[in-house]
Design a protein around this motif. Structure first.
Motif, mmCIF file in Angstrom:
data_model
loop_
_atom_site.group_PDB
_atom_site.id
_atom_site.type_symbol
_atom_site.label_atom_id
_atom_site.label_comp_id
_atom_site.label_asym_id
_atom_site.label_seq_id
_atom_site.Cartn_x
_atom_site.Cartn_y
_atom_site.Cartn_z
ATOM 1 N N SER A 195 42.842 -96.200 3.014
ATOM 2 C CA SER A 195 43.411 -96.003 1.442
ATOM 3 C C SER A 195 42.686 -97.542 0.363
ATOM 4 O O SER A 195 43.501 -97.929 0.883
ATOM 5 C CB SER A 195 44.317 -95.701 0.978
ATOM 6 O OG SER A 195 44.117 -95.326 -0.165
ATOM 7 N N TYR A 203 47.284 -96.409 6.755
ATOM 8 C CA TYR A 203 48.339 -95.112 7.120
ATOM 9 C C TYR A 203 47.974 -94.265 8.211
ATOM 10 O O TYR A 203 46.866 -94.497 8.011
ATOM 11 C CB TYR A 203 49.032 -93.308 6.070
ATOM 12 C CG TYR A 203 46.812 -93.931 5.463
ATOM 13 C CD1 TYR A 203 47.196 -92.826 6.130
ATOM 14 C CD2 TYR A 203 46.640 -93.967 4.624
ATOM 15 C CE1 TYR A 203 45.779 -91.489 5.564
ATOM 16 C CE2 TYR A 203 45.458 -93.622 4.358
ATOM 17 C CZ TYR A 203 44.709 -92.205 4.554
ATOM 18 O OH TYR A 203 44.223 -91.474 4.569
ATOM 19 N N ASP A 259 46.876 -91.153 9.808
ATOM 20 C CA ASP A 259 45.829 -90.522 9.940
ATOM 21 C C ASP A 259 46.430 -88.928 11.293
ATOM 22 O O ASP A 259 46.104 -88.980 12.270
ATOM 23 C CB ASP A 259 45.020 -90.572 9.257
ATOM 24 C CG ASP A 259 44.274 -89.116 9.301
ATOM 25 O OD1 ASP A 259 44.755 -88.027 9.223
ATOM 26 O OD2 ASP A 259 42.323 -89.130 9.203
#
Length: 212
Positions: free
Chosen positions: A11, A198, A200
């Protein structure tokens, strides 16, 4: 057999926020460290201000006549005194924490140069752990600093009532408050570091493995 595969994703919005907050709190921390207004005595005149390494005589309406020196040295006709050994330790602890924050903040700005999200994840984990250590060092420094209020220097300028965690005729200044706020905000940096990457999850895939 139906399985789900995943990969690390980054991100970049969180990376930017993390880098910005880290560099801001590092700058605030180092500014507070060199600000000689951790404690202030307003009366009797002249105003006395002192921090970790420096102290000043004058201030307020006497800004033009303000003189500063290292803690322990005399300022004009106002005598100095040997600083507390605790403040030397505080300078190392709080300054070290600020330096670690600055280094990790600069590392954050280099993340776009990394080739993949796994490398970003590894750097974020290491940097986050370093930032946790930095926050601990700074918090310890803030807790230890008032111990120096019992030193000869503090009693000379804050009155004989000054003792451990008691500033006598002196008051908390904005330098100490800035250091405190910077440390509180720095505690969010390791949290942001954990949110940079994160998992995915890809679309469901089928494996050819035999089910026994």
């Amino acid at each position: 057999m139906k399985i789900r595969s995943w990969s690390w994703s980054t991100s970049w919005a969180v990376v930017g926020l993390w880098a910005g907050v880290t560099l801001a709190v590092a700058l605030a921390s180092l500014t507070a460290l060199f600000t000689p207004t951790w404690f202030v005595r307003y009366t009797p005149l002249p105003t006395i201000q002192f921090g970790v390494w420096t102290w000043c005589v004058g201030g307020g309406e006497q800004v033009q006549q303000q003189l500063c020196a290292s803690v322990g040295q005399s300022v004009g006709d106002v005598p100095g005194a040997l600083p507390s050994a605790v403040w030397v330790i505080v300078g190392a602890l709080y300054g070290g924490g600020g330096a670690l924050l600055a280094v990790t903040g600069l590392a954050a700005t280099l993340m776009p140069l990394l080739s993949n999200s796994q490398s970003v994840f590894a750097l974020a984990q290491v940097a986050g752990n370093i930032q946790m250590a930095a926050v601990f060092l700074q918090s310890l420094g803030l807790v230890l600093y008032p111990l120096g209020l019992g030193s000869h220097f503090s009693r000379l300028h804050c009155g004989d009532e000054a003792t451990l965690y008691n500033a006598g005729h002196c008051q908390l200044g904005y330098g100490y408050m800035l250091a405190l706020v910077a440390t509180v905000l720095a505690a969010y940096c390791p949290v942001l570091a954990r949110l940079i990457t994160y998992k995915d999850y890809d679309a469901d895939t089928w494996s050819n493995a035999n089910i026994m």
